[in-house]
Every structure is written in structure tokens, then in C-alpha cells.
Motif scaffolding. Structure first.
Motif, PDB file in Angstrom:
ATOM      1  N   GLY A   1       0.823  -1.209   0.000  1.00 21.13           N
ATOM      2  CA  GLY A   1       0.000   0.000   0.000  1.00 21.13           C
ATOM      3  C   GLY A   1       0.854   1.255   0.000  1.00 21.13           C
ATOM      4  O   GLY A   1       0.585   2.220  -0.722  1.00 21.13           O
ATOM      5  N   TYR A   2       1.901   1.227   0.793  1.00 25.63           N
ATOM      6  CA  TYR A   2       2.780   2.400   0.876  1.00 25.63           C
ATOM      7  C   TYR A   2       3.454   2.673  -0.471  1.00 25.63           C
ATOM      8  O   TYR A   2       3.463   3.806  -0.964  1.00 25.63           O
ATOM      9  CB  TYR A   2       3.832   2.187   1.962  1.00 25.63           C
ATOM     10  CG  TYR A   2       4.928   3.231   1.963  1.00 25.63           C
ATOM     11  CD1 TYR A   2       4.705   4.507   2.459  1.00 25.63           C
ATOM     12  CD2 TYR A   2       6.191   2.936   1.446  1.00 25.63           C
ATOM     13  CE1 TYR A   2       5.702   5.466   2.451  1.00 25.63           C
ATOM     14  CE2 TYR A   2       7.187   3.887   1.429  1.00 25.63           C
ATOM     15  CZ  TYR A   2       6.946   5.148   1.932  1.00 25.63           C
ATOM     16  OH  TYR A   2       7.940   6.093   1.909  1.00 25.63           O
ATOM     17  N   LEU A   3       4.020   1.624  -1.061  1.00 25.17           N
ATOM     18  CA  LEU A   3       4.733   1.811  -2.331  1.00 25.17           C
ATOM     19  C   LEU A   3       3.782   2.297  -3.419  1.00 25.17           C
ATOM     20  O   LEU A   3       4.054   3.283  -4.109  1.00 25.17           O
ATOM     21  CB  LEU A   3       5.412   0.504  -2.756  1.00 25.17           C
ATOM     22  CG  LEU A   3       6.619   0.087  -1.918  1.00 25.17           C
ATOM     23  CD1 LEU A   3       7.092  -1.296  -2.336  1.00 25.17           C
ATOM     24  CD2 LEU A   3       7.754   1.096  -2.042  1.00 25.17           C
ATOM     25  N   GLY A   4       2.654   1.605  -3.567  1.00 23.11           N
ATOM     26  CA  GLY A   4       1.680   1.997  -4.579  1.00 23.11           C
ATOM     27  C   GLY A   4       1.149   3.402  -4.319  1.00 23.11           C
ATOM     28  O   GLY A   4       0.908   4.177  -5.250  1.00 23.11           O
ATOM     29  N   GLY A   5       1.005   3.740  -3.059  1.00 21.15           N
ATOM     30  CA  GLY A   5       0.424   5.027  -2.661  1.00 21.15           C
ATOM     31  C   GLY A   5       1.292   6.222  -2.993  1.00 21.15           C
ATOM     32  O   GLY A   5       0.830   7.365  -2.974  1.00 21.15           O
ATOM     33  N   ARG A   6       2.567   5.989  -3.291  1.00 20.27           N
ATOM     34  CA  ARG A   6       3.407   7.124  -3.688  1.00 20.27           C
ATOM     35  C   ARG A   6       2.859   7.781  -4.953  1.00 20.27           C
ATOM     36  O   ARG A   6       3.138   8.938  -5.226  1.00 20.27           O
ATOM     37  CB  ARG A   6       4.870   6.695  -3.922  1.00 20.27           C
ATOM     38  CG  ARG A   6       5.620   6.120  -2.733  1.00 20.27           C
ATOM     39  CD  ARG A   6       5.402   6.805  -1.429  1.00 20.27           C
ATOM     40  NE  ARG A   6       5.675   8.236  -1.470  1.00 20.27           N
ATOM     41  CZ  ARG A   6       5.356   9.081  -0.500  1.00 20.27           C
ATOM     42  NH1 ARG A   6       4.764   8.641   0.594  1.00 20.27           N
ATOM     43  NH2 ARG A   6       5.620  10.356  -0.616  1.00 20.27           N
ATOM     44  N   ALA A   7       2.108   7.003  -5.751  1.00 21.12           N
ATOM     45  CA  ALA A   7       1.544   7.569  -6.985  1.00 21.12           C
ATOM     46  C   ALA A   7       0.411   8.543  -6.706  1.00 21.12           C
ATOM     47  O   ALA A   7       0.071   9.357  -7.563  1.00 21.12           O
ATOM     48  CB  ALA A   7       1.048   6.443  -7.895  1.00 21.12           C
ATOM     49  N   ASN A   8      -0.165   8.494  -5.508  1.00 22.39           N
ATOM     50  CA  ASN A   8      -1.344   9.325  -5.230  1.00 22.39           C
ATOM     51  C   ASN A   8      -1.064  10.817  -5.362  1.00 22.39           C
ATOM     52  O   ASN A   8      -1.956  11.602  -5.657  1.00 22.39           O
ATOM     53  CB  ASN A   8      -1.891   9.044  -3.823  1.00 22.39           C
ATOM     54  CG  ASN A   8      -2.294   7.589  -3.647  1.00 22.39           C
ATOM     55  OD1 ASN A   8      -2.082   6.776  -4.548  1.00 22.39           O
ATOM     56  ND2 ASN A   8      -2.856   7.251  -2.504  1.00 22.39           N
ATOM     57  N   THR A   9       0.196  11.211  -5.114  1.00 21.44           N
ATOM     58  CA  THR A   9       0.533  12.633  -5.251  1.00 21.44           C
ATOM     59  C   THR A   9       1.121  12.932  -6.630  1.00 21.44           C
ATOM     60  O   THR A   9       1.652  14.015  -6.863  1.00 21.44           O
ATOM     61  CB  THR A   9       1.539  13.073  -4.173  1.00 21.44           C
ATOM     62  OG1 THR A   9       2.580  12.085  -4.078  1.00 21.44           O
ATOM     63  CG2 THR A   9       0.860  13.188  -2.814  1.00 21.44           C
ATOM     64  N   ILE A  10       1.067  11.933  -7.522  1.00 22.60           N
ATOM     65  CA  ILE A  10       1.577  12.142  -8.879  1.00 22.60           C
ATOM     66  C   ILE A  10       0.431  12.170  -9.892  1.00 22.60           C
ATOM     67  O   ILE A  10       0.345  13.079 -10.705  1.00 22.60           O
ATOM     68  CB  ILE A  10       2.606  11.046  -9.248  1.00 22.60           C
ATOM     69  CG1 ILE A  10       3.825  11.130  -8.333  1.00 22.60           C
ATOM     70  CG2 ILE A  10       3.011  11.164 -10.711  1.00 22.60           C
ATOM     71  CD1 ILE A  10       4.823   9.987  -8.486  1.00 22.60           C
TER      72      ILE A  10
END
Ligand SMILES: Cc1cc2nc3c(=O)[nH]c(=O)nc-3n(C[C@H](O)[C@H](O)[C@H](O)COP(=O)(O)OP(=O)(O)OC[C@H]3O[C@@H](n4cnc5c(N)ncnc54)[C@H](O)[C@@H]3O)c2cc1C
Lengths: 386, 368
Positions: free
Chosen positions: A355-364
Motif C-alpha cells: 500500500g505504501y509503495l503503490g500510494g506514492r503515486a497518489n501525489t503524482i
């Protein structure tokens, strides 16, 4: 100012709860059958399958409070899998700018979840600066079709999509926001090649899509040629408010607390650790505020006003909060968060890291945070840049 | 005042740098990570031949008499290359414990093999309830004549699948969180049940079960103090590795933002991007200073050395998050891919953050 739920709101909430309870998948049930049944039953409730659609297109016409209740109740329920591309993104465009024929042709399948859509906007050279896109669409001499050639990238779920709504360039003589045309392109045909892109969590959800001399009938053009940017901009606004995920974060934070309570430190738990506890509390405080920011923005929208300054900060704050929760989940997992693809130690550690790794895309995606702030500086604060 | 490293150390640095440049492009590394063993025997032999495995051992033990500065030099370069050979588990942890052991017989029998790379050690200290506390141990070592009988579970043991021996912390007496009553014992890895798996950074780890494992009493290596010293060295070595990763991340980001154009400008033209990268650079430099400070204090055995190492691991953890997350952010979609190196450095930093105490843990220790 009034924040208490009315008796009717309580009644509605009970109705939602009953509905969700009745329509939970039974153990052992066939998933796709249940999924289809769920949407049929939701439709029979009067538009509950398309809560955000306007009444004239079959939506339920809920008040902001009812939407809020629905969001809250549905985060914890296990609803069937659904993608936002058709229901949440293309549908509003069709409703606003599509022809009667296009609405009749595409909307029912979107509503019944018969057809999967993907969003073909970004290109290798056009990310934050979307308007610089280059995928070329050339109208045939007889005016019957476009021939489309170009490359789209980061296209989520392109490998499962039947159709793509796509921004193409029909004119590159003027300013770049002009000359963009909005086309609907079937995915399952020669000339469309989908290549997977594997992201940090090891997942395959995004793709590169090569489009080579694909013929698209003019009937598949939304609105006028060269006006695609205007149509898409309206849709991006929809996409962004939908990305804040406040209700989901409230639930995620509660989960995090439970997880931290399951992590022992000697004879205490991680939730007794002052440093960890303060970080959880800070998140809780931000959520208390942003939940009301969302309500203010819903209320403004309901009264027919333009989405106010509240809505512009929702995506930024919402995604920042998501990422902080994800980070804390990894912290809570401790050494076990490093284990990859196997359940080891704390049960939540495995999905926590993913979740953390995938979630880095949320601000992109949906507008990188830095670019969102530019938009606020310009449109809300009225600032100019030299 | 002199922050220059010696000529010998410069040669060492150049030789490790060369090794990384020649053997560690991303595609080659990916092959190693995907191989059954997870690293290359050839690389390991080469490291032995180049003398890197011998660096930190006394000359009287067949080593080069190096110290934590030499280890720092090696680990920093390994960080720059994301090297997966088990230098940390074998040499820093295992070797670091064995070279300080008062069990001279055991020490003299093992060190030559460690230096040639044939004996491969690792350390099993963590347990599910212990989180980051080294002294929280429930694995038991019950005395039985001239043996100890071990029972318990050990978690996230690095490179255990390829180790010949595992050093295990176990309780011979005392309560769950007493420093007294903890012993380190050497166990043949064949005597352990292991669940072996990959880690998110491309490494390998294992969950180990000890089920009535009988260990001769002469296999006792030392007590809790030895474990604490090993943890101190571990923090220094991991921090050096992290520094190497951070350097690559901030520099690649500075490069990338100058190449990538959006809105008719290189991304690096935007002031917010510039300032973000200046912050990344400053965090990196601060980490470097504190790494030097903590390493020198350890070499000099200064009274503040342990406390400074807590400060270091805290700062490293915080800066690693900041630099890693922003490197991904400023690369946009590209930063999210497995294809680019960025994400791999980011993942290694994430794991380092949780090894031997995370950022909060070391802040608490420092403030205590
Ligand atoms: C998981 C994922 C799913 C996606 N799904 C889709 C999809 O389904 N369909 C689709 O069309 N697209 C999709 N995208 C693409 C997404 O919209 C783009 O990644 C996004 O617009 C950023 O573009 P970029 O990646 O090219 O980054 P770039 O534009 O190159 O920007 C890189 C970074 O530079 C910084 N930056 C850029 N411009 C500025 C500025 N003016 N000022 C300050 N800083 C700046 C930001 O930090 C940004 O993150 C997806 C992306 C991801 C990661």
C-alpha cells in the motif's frame, strides 16, 4: 450552520445499511454473478448504482448529507469491484458534451458495467503538461473518420479495457490547448498494442499503449473538433475531488490503530508508544478538519455554486493524509514490513508495504501536488508568476 | 582537523567503486536478485580475493587491522551500487561478533574461513514481541550437561538460507527484558528449520524455528554486551550504505529534472523543484557529517559513541524517507516504475530504516 443529521437522514442511513447488508456476497457465491446482481438491485433502489449521476440520467438525486452518509457506509462494506473510468469520468463528459446518439449508445453499458473504459490522456512527453500531447488524429478527406497514431502511457487498466477515451491532436498550429480532440476508441483491434508497466509494488495496473493508424469514425468524437481540452478539464475536476478519499482514510486510520495495538513492545503495545501515538493523533486532527472541508465543498456544489476554494485543497490534503497513514502502517509493521510477498510476523505488514509503495503515486496522478499548488496559487489566490 | 581518508583507504574506495561500476548495472543486479540464491558466488569470491572480507579483522587473525572507517567506505559504495552480496550479515554482524569473542578457540577456528568467504555467518536476534529491543528475548537456552537446548523463534534473519552458521541470541536466565542472562550461541544452519523468502529491497531473509536444538557449551560466543556492540557497528554500517543510496537518489533527481521538460521548461527551472532538491542535498550532507562523527567516535571508543550512533540512525531514517519519497515524486510516473533505478534505491532505504531500530526508536534512545 447545522451539522446534526435530521430524522430523515437517520432513516436514510438505516436504509443504506440494510441494503448493503442484504447484498453482501454470500460465502461461496459466484463473484461476477453477484457483482451483476448487486448493480441490478442498486439500480432498482432508484439510482443507487450511480449515486453521483444527475437525476435526469438516472441518478438518485441525493442531498450532500445523503452522499456523505453513503460514502461513510460504503467504505466499510465490501462492494463489488468497480472502475471509475466509465462511471465517474467519461459519463459526466457524455452527459455534458455528448450527442443524444452517443448518450444512448454508451451510457447504458457504462451504467450496467458491461464495458470497461480506460483513460488515454498522458503521453511520454505530456504528463503534468498534458496539453502538449502529440497523438495525431487526421480527418479523412471524405470527413468520415480519423486516423490516429501515437503513444499513450500510464494508462491504468488498458489491458482490461474494451474502450479508451482519448485526447488526440487534430491541429498544432495554434496554442496547444486548442486543437485537441476527444475521441472514443475501441481497444480490441489491430493497431492497438498494450505493453505492461510494472510499478514499485510489483503490480501491473498501468500500461503503455501504442496506437498505429487506427481508424476512428467521426461518430466517436465527443463535441467539436479541437475542443477536447475544454471537455477534459471539466472531467479532471471530477477526478480530483474523487481522489481525496476522506472517508476511506478515516477507516484506514481506525485500522491502523487496531494494527498498532496488535504490535507488542515488551508488555505494552505500539499504541502506548508516545511518538507513534502523537503521529496517529496528528492524522486524526487533520482528518477532523478535512472531513468538514469536504462537507463544505459538497454543500457549495449542492447550492449550485462553483466548487469553492475548499474543493481545490481536497486532493492535496486527502492524498497527503493517505500517504501518512500508509507510512505509519509500514512503521507499525517494523522489521516485518520488509518481507516481500509472504505473510510473516504481523498480519498487516505484507499489504502495508504494498500500500505504501503503490500510494506514492497518489501525489503524482490526477495532477502532481506541485502542479495542484500552482493551480491554487493562480486561480484561488490570484497570484501571477513572472 | 582532518577529514581526509588515508591513501590506503582511498585505494580501497576506488577499488570498491570500480567493482560496483563494473558489476552492478541494474540489469545485472536484477538477474542476481531473481536467481535462487539471490547473489553471486563469483562476486563473493572476488570480494574475498580483493581482501574486503579481511579488512576489519586484526592482523594477528589474518586480517588487515582495519576499523569502522574501512567498513564505512565499503558500505557506502555498496549502497551506491545496491550490492546484494551478504557482506553486512557475514562480515559486519557475524565477523564483528566473532572477532570480539572471548571464546578464543571458536574464534580461531572460524576467522580463517570467514576471511576466505567459505564460512558464512548471520545473526538471529529479533523476535516477534521484541520489536527493536535487543534485550527482549524469549528464546530459551536451557543447560543440559555440557550442552544447551534451544527453543524459540527468530525473525527476519538476513541471508540465513546461504549461511553456514547462525549466531542466535537466547536466554539462559533472567526475565524477558533482562540484559543479564542473554547468551550468543553458534549454531550450524543445518540444525535450524527455516522459512526463507525475499525482501522488498531484493535481499533475502528467514524466519527460523529452534525446536530442541542441542548446542555444545563450547559454542557460546559471548553475552549481551557483545550483541550490543554488534548492533552499534550495524547502525554505522547501515547508515553508510544508506548514505550511498541517498547520494545516488539526490544526484539522479538533479540530473533527471534537467533533462525532463514540461511546460516548455526543464523541470529544474521551477523554483519549488529547485528548493526541494536543495533540501534533499542538505539532508544528505547532514547525514554525511553525522556519519563521520559517529564513526570517528566509535573508532576512538568515545564515551558518547553509542549515543551519537542513535542520533545518526534517527537522522538517516528521517532523511532517507525525505530523499526517497521526493526522488520518486520528482520523477513523476517514471519514479513509480521497476524499470528505473530510483525505486530500487528507495526500497533499500525503506528496509534500512527498519533494520536495527527505526527512526522513532533511535530518537527515544537518544533522548533517554
Ligand atoms: C499509478 C498511475 C496511474 C496513472 N493512470 C493514468 C491513466 O489511467 N490515464 C492517464 O492518462 N494517465 C495516468 N497516469 C499519469 C499521470 O497523470 C501522470 O503521471 C501525471 O500527470 C504526471 O506526469 P508525469 O508522470 O509525466 O510527470 P512529470 O510531468 O514529468 O512531472 C514529474 C514531477 O515534476 C514535478 N513537476 C512537474 N511540473 C511541475 C511544475 N510546473 N512545477 C513544479 N513541479 C512540477 C512534480 O513533482 C511531478 O511529479 C497515471 C500515473 C500513475 C503514476
Amino acid at each position: 450552520m447545522e451539522i446534526d443529521l435530521s430524522p430523515e437522514d437517520f432513516e436514510f442511513r438505516q436504509e443504506v445499511r440494510d441494503f448493503l447488508k442484504e447484498n453482501t456476497a454470500k460465502p461461496g457465491a459466484d463473484y461476477s454473478q453477484w457483482r451483476m446482481d448487486y448493480f441490478k438491485k442498486a439500480a432498482a433502489k432508484g439510482g443507487w448504482d450511480v449515486p453521483k449521476w444527475p437525476v435526469e440520467f438516472g441518478g438518485p438525486g441525493w442531498s450532500p448529507t445523503q452522499h456523505y452518509i453513503w460514502d461513510q457506509e460504503t467504505v466499510t462494506a465490501s462492494l463489488p469491484w468497480d472502475m471509475p473510468f466509465g462511471i465517474g469520468m467519461l459519463a459526466p463528459i457524455l452527459m455534458n458534451y455528448g450527442s443524444k446518439e452517443q448518450i444512448d449508445r454508451f451510457l447504458p453499458d457504462i451504467r450496467e458495467r458491461n464495458v470497461n473504459w480506460c483513460q488515454g490522456y498522458s503521453e511520454p512527453g505530456a504528463g503534468s503538461d498534458l496539453a502538449s500531447l502529440k497523438t495525431k488524429a487526421v480527418l479523412s478527406d471524405d470527413g468520415t473518420h480519423y486516423t490516429v497514431t501515437g503513444t499513450k502511457v500510464w494508462t491504468t487498466m488498458a489491458h482490461m479495457a474494451d474502450w479508451m477515451f482519448c485526447l488526440t491532436r487534430t491541429d498544432d498550429t495554434g496554442i496547444k490547448q486548442e486543437g485537441i480532440t476527444f475521441l472514443l476508441i475501441p481497444m480490441k483491434q489491430d493497431g492497438i498494442e498494450v505493453t505492461p508497466i510494472i510499478t514499485l509494488g510489483g503490480a501491473h495496473s498501468v500500461n503503455m499503449v501504442h496506437i498505429t493508424e487506427v481508424k476512428v469514425p467521426v461518430e466517436n468524437r465527443i463535441g467539436e473538433e479541437g475542443k477536447g481540452w475544454t471537455y477534459a478539464k471539466g472531467l479532471l475536476q471530477h477526478e480530483r475531488t474523487g481522489l481525496a478519499g476522506i472517508s476511506r482514510s478515516i477507516v484506514a486510520l481506525e485500522n491502523l490503530k487496531r494494527q498498532a495495538q496488535s504490535v507488542t513492545r515488551g508488555n505494552r503495545t505500539l499504541m502506548d508508544d508516545p511518538a507513534f501515538r502523537s503521529k496517529v493523533a496528528e492524522l486524526e486532527i487533520d482528518l477532523l478538519a478535512v472531513e468538514f472541508t469536504e462537507l463544505r465543498s459538497l454543500a457549495a456544489a449542492a447550492s449550485g455554486d462553483d466548487p469553492g476554494p475548499e474543493s481545490s485543497i481536497l486532493k492535496l490534503k486527502g492524498t497527503e493524509i493517505q500517504q501518512r497513514i500508509q507510512k505509519l502502517t509500514v512503521e507499525a509493521g517494523g522489521i516485518y514490513s520488509a518481507a516481500w510477498g509472504v505473510p510473516v510476523g504481523h498480519k498487516f505488514a505484507r499489504s502495508g508495504m504494498q500500500g505504501y509503495l503503490g500510494g506514492r503515486a497518489n501525489t503524482i496522478y490526477g495532477g502532481a501536488s506541485e502542479v495542484q499548488k500552482d493551480v491554487i496559487a493562480k486561480n484561488v489566490l490570484g497570484l501571477k508568476r513572472s | 582537523m582532518n577529514f581526509d581518508i588515508s591513501e590506503e583507504q582511498q585505494l580501497l574506495q576506488q577499488s570498491v567503486e570500480r567493482f560496483v561500476n563494473e558489476n552492478y548495472d541494474l540489469a545485472t543486479r536484477r538477474k542476481l536478485v531473481d536467481s535462487p540464491q539471490g547473489y553471486s558466488d563469483d562476486n563473493w569470491s572476488q570480494m574475498a580475493e580483493l581482501g574486503w572480507l579481511a579488512l576489519s579483522f586484526d592482523e594477528s587473525d589474518g586480517g588487515f587491522g582495519g576499523n569502522q572507517i574501512d567498513t564505512m567506505i565499503v558500505m557506502e559504495q555498496f549502497g551506491r551500487g545496491l550490492v546484494v552480496e551478504p557482506y553486512f550479515a557475514n562480515i559486519v554482524l557475524g565477523g564483528g561478533i566473532m572477532k570480539r569473542s572471548s571464546n578464543l578457540e571458536l574464534k580461531t577456528s572460524l576467522l580463517p574461513g570467514i576471511i576466505t568467504g567459505d564460512v558464512r555467518l548471520t545473526l538471529a536476534h529479533a523476535e516477534e514481541q521484541s520489536r527493536f529491543d535487543l534485550d527482549d528475548v524469549v528464546t530459551t537456552a536451557r543447560e543440559d550437561g555440557d550442552h544447551y537446548v534451544l527453543n524459540g523463534k527468530k525473525s527476519m534473519v538476513p541471508n540465513a538460507a546461504t549461511a553456514t552458521h547462525v549466531i542466535v541470541s537466547a536466554r539462559t536466565g533472567g526475565g524477558q527484558q533482562d540484559k543479564d542472562g542473554i547468551a550468543l550461541l553458534l549454531i550450524d544452519s543445518g540444525d535450524l528449520d527455516g522459512n526463507h523468502f525475499p525482501t522488498v529491497d531484493g535481499g533475502r531473509a528467514s524466519e527460523l524455528s529452534l525446536d530442541n536444538v542441542r548446542v555444545p557449551a563450547e559454542r557460546i560466543i559471548g553475552d549481551f554486551n557483545l550483541l550490543a556492540t554488534a548492533a552499534h557497528d550495524a547502525v554505522l554500517a547501515l547508515s553508510a550504505e544508506a548514505l550511498g543510496c541517498m547520494e545516488v537518489l539526490y544526484k539522479s533527481t538533479v540530473d533527471y529534472t534537467q533533462e525532463r521538460e514540461q511546460f516548455d521548461h526543464p523541470l529544474s527551472d521551477f523554483q519549488v523543484v529547485q528548493h526541494r532538491m536543495v533540501d534533499m542535498f542538505m539532508e544528505y550532507e547532514q547525514c554525511k557529517s553525522l556519519l563521520y562523527r559517529a564513526t570517528l567516535e566509535a573508532v576512538q571508543d568515545a564515551p558518547t559513541a553509542v549515543r551519537t550512533s542513535h542520533a545518526l540512525k534517527h537522522l538517516i531514517g528521517k532523511s532517507a524517507s525525505f530523499i526517497g519519497e521526493n526522488a520518486v515524486q520528482l520523477h513523476g510516473g517514471m519514479g513509480m516504475t521497476e524499470e528505473l533505478a530510483i525505486g530500487h534505491y528507495f526500497k533499500r532505504l525503506l528496509v534500512i530504516e527498519s533494520q536495527f531500530g527505526n527512526t522513532d526508536y533511535h530518537l527515544t534512545q537518544f533522548a533517554a
